[in-house]
Design an enzyme around this catalytic site. Structure first.
Site, PDB file in Angstrom:
ATOM      1  N   GLU A 200      -7.231   8.578   6.078  1.00 11.25           N
ATOM      2  CA  GLU A 200      -7.501   9.269   7.340  1.00 11.25           C
ATOM      3  C   GLU A 200      -7.984  10.708   7.141  1.00 11.25           C
ATOM      4  OE1 GLU A 200      -3.918   8.867   9.652  1.00 11.25           O
ATOM      5  OE2 GLU A 200      -4.142   6.724   9.880  1.00 11.25           O
TER       6      GLU A 200
ATOM      7  N   TYR B 136      -3.813   2.312  15.934  1.00  8.15           N
ATOM      8  CA  TYR B 136      -2.576   2.434  16.720  1.00  8.15           C
ATOM      9  C   TYR B 136      -2.847   2.390  18.221  1.00  8.15           C
ATOM     10  CZ  TYR B 136      -0.302   3.608  12.355  1.00  8.15           C
ATOM     11  OH  TYR B 136       0.189   3.543  11.080  1.00  8.15           O
TER      12      TYR B 136
ATOM     13  N   HIS C 261      -2.854  11.099   0.567  1.00 11.43           N
ATOM     14  CA  HIS C 261      -2.382  10.878   1.938  1.00 11.43           C
ATOM     15  C   HIS C 261      -1.829  12.212   2.445  1.00 11.43           C
ATOM     16  CE1 HIS C 261      -0.733   7.614   4.831  1.00 11.43           C
ATOM     17  NE2 HIS C 261      -0.377   8.762   5.363  1.00 11.43           N
TER      18      HIS C 261
ATOM     19  N   GLU D 239      -3.199  -0.022   8.312  1.00 13.95           N
ATOM     20  CA  GLU D 239      -2.008   0.456   9.030  1.00 13.95           C
ATOM     21  C   GLU D 239      -2.067  -0.037  10.457  1.00 13.95           C
ATOM     22  OE1 GLU D 239      -1.117   4.669   9.119  1.00 13.95           O
ATOM     23  OE2 GLU D 239      -1.655   4.869   6.998  1.00 13.95           O
TER      24      GLU D 239
ATOM     25  N   ARG E 144       0.853  -1.186   0.000  1.00  8.96           N
ATOM     26  CA  ARG E 144       0.000   0.000   0.000  1.00  8.96           C
ATOM     27  C   ARG E 144       0.888   1.235   0.000  1.00  8.96           C
ATOM     28  NH1 ARG E 144      -2.448   3.063   4.704  1.00  8.96           N
ATOM     29  NH2 ARG E 144      -3.731   4.526   3.547  1.00  8.96           N
TER      30      ARG E 144
HETATM   31  O1  IFM Z   1       2.802   7.935   9.764  1.00  2.42           O
HETATM   32  C1  IFM Z   1       1.414   7.954   9.962  1.00  2.42           C
HETATM   33  C2  IFM Z   1       0.681   7.753   8.665  1.00  2.42           C
HETATM   34  O2  IFM Z   1       1.047   8.687   7.717  1.00  2.42           O
HETATM   35  C3  IFM Z   1      -0.809   7.863   8.878  1.00  2.42           C
HETATM   36  N1  IFM Z   1      -1.250   7.008   9.957  1.00  2.42           N
HETATM   37  C4  IFM Z   1      -0.499   7.049  11.182  1.00  2.42           C
HETATM   38  C5  IFM Z   1       0.980   6.870  10.917  1.00  2.42           C
HETATM   39  C6  IFM Z   1       1.773   6.899  12.239  1.00  2.42           C
HETATM   40  O3  IFM Z   1       1.572   8.114  12.905  1.00  2.42           O
END
Ligand code: IFM
Length: 449
Positions: free
Chosen positions: A163, A294, A118, A362, A74
């Site tokens: 996001e 996360y 992004h 992610e 990705r």
């Molecule tokens: O690095 C970022 C990414 O660009 C978008 N999601 C979270 C990651 C970690 O902070």
């Protein structure tokens, strides 16, 4: 842990975070190029000018992907590498770069998952209002159609946005990301226009799509947990959840904005950016949704930072997210709570029973490096989170993408924090796989058996 046949194992990156070559081959400036030069905006004054120099070292990075054994990669495209002014004049060298990359991946049996946006808006469009302006949604759809026309013969998976919470509320409300604005109405308009642009882009691409092509969006989904069961903390957690998750998921999968969003922000906007018919565009059916996870957010009620609603930003919703539980934290200070990934997946499915198939697009972590890049903490983080994803009963989970292949530009933190399975020496650009790289390779190979 067991995973269905065809489950995708991948890694993820994004253009501004790894490509560098900021002024090469006709690339125009993006909002992140501009923001990174604002004193104090990015730690250490770091910029994405060189980053991991992936633009020049992409062939070596494809070899790393092959060595890692992933079957999916990705990555995002830089809008301003393709349309330096955001619209109009096309930079063929930008499109050629991505075609070379895609063809090299396919040649090695690695499925490209493209993300069109992004966070790096062409600066020329920001100068016309950026995502506050409805026109930007149309420019995004034009850009999507152009790229789809150019790469549609070789790319099957098309993600519109990564996001949108960050591109809107963090960028135009909190001001921690580009373009660094601190607004109320403007940030909420940006969120709406991102969603509108997403729907318009899906429609534009689908109009010329091959049958096997799939279209989706990627959302960050941090479940919110009130720090006590007091009504005030529970209400604060609900506001946070509304801002971060339901503002996006309800119109995408439920055909309406949450009433709570309207009541939360009635003081700072009249929502005049919402037009008749927009929800039908935003709710265009999708083939998949990507979920980034996360951490969980632990939320307490708190006074607004700005008492005057007329001056309040969309980020200022009367919550305190600093009261963390007594659990281990990553190098970012984020609490390690794998069960939050299970909840993020099952919550989304519970709220939207007709949810399309899901990818974890992610998940990853940062820890200080130790001798020999023996990153045992990252290995246990990844193992526990993959297990938590597998535990999300009832969710049609199709794949897992670790963030990230390489160390990269971590936005306002600059290069201080390293998410890579592969260490990058930014002086020499030497790549060195960490222990987690070898662990992930062997985990994937066992999971496929
Ligand atoms: O690095 C970022 C990414 O660009 C978008 N999601 C979270 C990651 C970690 O902070």
């Amino acid at each position: 842990m067991s995973f269905p046949a065809g489950f995708r194992w991948g890694v993820a990156t994004s253009a501004y975070q790894i490509e560098g070559a900021a002024r090469t081959d006709g690339r125009g400036p993006s909002t992140w190029d501009t923001f990174a030069t604002v004193p104090g905006a990015v730690a250490n004054g770091d910029t994405g000018d060189v980053a991991a120099d992936h633009y020049h070292r992409w062939a070596e990075d494809v070899r790393l992907l092959v060595d890692l054994g992933v079957d999916a990669y990705r990555f995002s495209l830089s809008w301003s590498r393709i349309l330096p002014d955001g619209r109009g004049r096309v930079e063929q060298r930008g499109l050629d770069f991505y075609r070379r990359l895609v063809e090299a991946l396919l040649g090695k049996g690695i499925e490209p998952f493209i993300t069109l946006y992004h966070w790096d808006l062409p600066q020329a469009l920001e100068d016309e209002g950026g995502w506050r302006a409805r026109d930007t949604a149309h420019r995004f759809a034009d850009y999507a159609a152009l790229v789809h026309e150019s790469l549609g013969d070789v790319v099957r998976n098309w993600t519109t946005l990564n996001e949108p919470y960050c591109s809107s509320i963090v960028g135009y409300g909190e001001g921690r990301h580009a373009p660094g604005a601190r607004e109320g109405h403007g940030a909420l308009a940006a969120a709406h226009h991102l969603l509108l642009g997403h729907g318009l882009a899906v429609r534009a691409m689908r109009a010329n799509a091959l049958a096997e092509q799939e279209f989706g969006i990627v959302l960050n989904q941090s479940p919110t947990v009130p720090v006590t069961d007091s009504p005030a903390d529970v209400a604060a957690a609900s506001r946070q959840d509304c801002l971060l998750r339901r503002q996006f998921t309800d119109p995408l999968f439920g055909a309406a904005y949450p009433d709570e969003l309207t009541s939360m922000f009635g003081d700072i906007t009249d929502f005049s950016f919402r037009h008749d018919g927009d929800l039908a565009v935003i709710g265009e059916p999708l083939d998949y949704v990507g979920l980034n996870y996360y951490y969980r957010l632990h939320v307490a009620d708190a006074p607004h930072r700005e008492p005057d609603p007329a001056k309040r930003t969309a980020h200022d919703i009367g919550v305190d997210t600093t009261r963390l539980p007594d659990v281990p934290r990553t190098g970012m200070g984020w609490p390690v709570e794998p069960a939050g990934l299970t909840t993020a997946l099952t919550d989304l499915k519970a709220r939207h029973p007709d949810l399309p198939p899901v990818y974890v697009t992610e998940n990853g972590c940062v820890y200080p490096d130790v001798e020999g890049f023996e990153d045992a903490e990252r290995i246990s983080y990844l193992r526990d989170h993959i297990g938590a994803a597998a535990a999300a009963t009832g969710v049609d989970l199709r794949g897992y993408f670790c963030w990230s292949l390489l160390d990269n530009f971590e936005w306002a933190h600059g290069y201080k924090h390293r998410f890579g399975l592969v260490h990058v020496d930014y002086e020499t650009q030497q790549r060195t796989p960490r222990a987690s790289f070898h662990w992930y390779r062997s985990f994937i190979s066992q999971a496929r058996r």
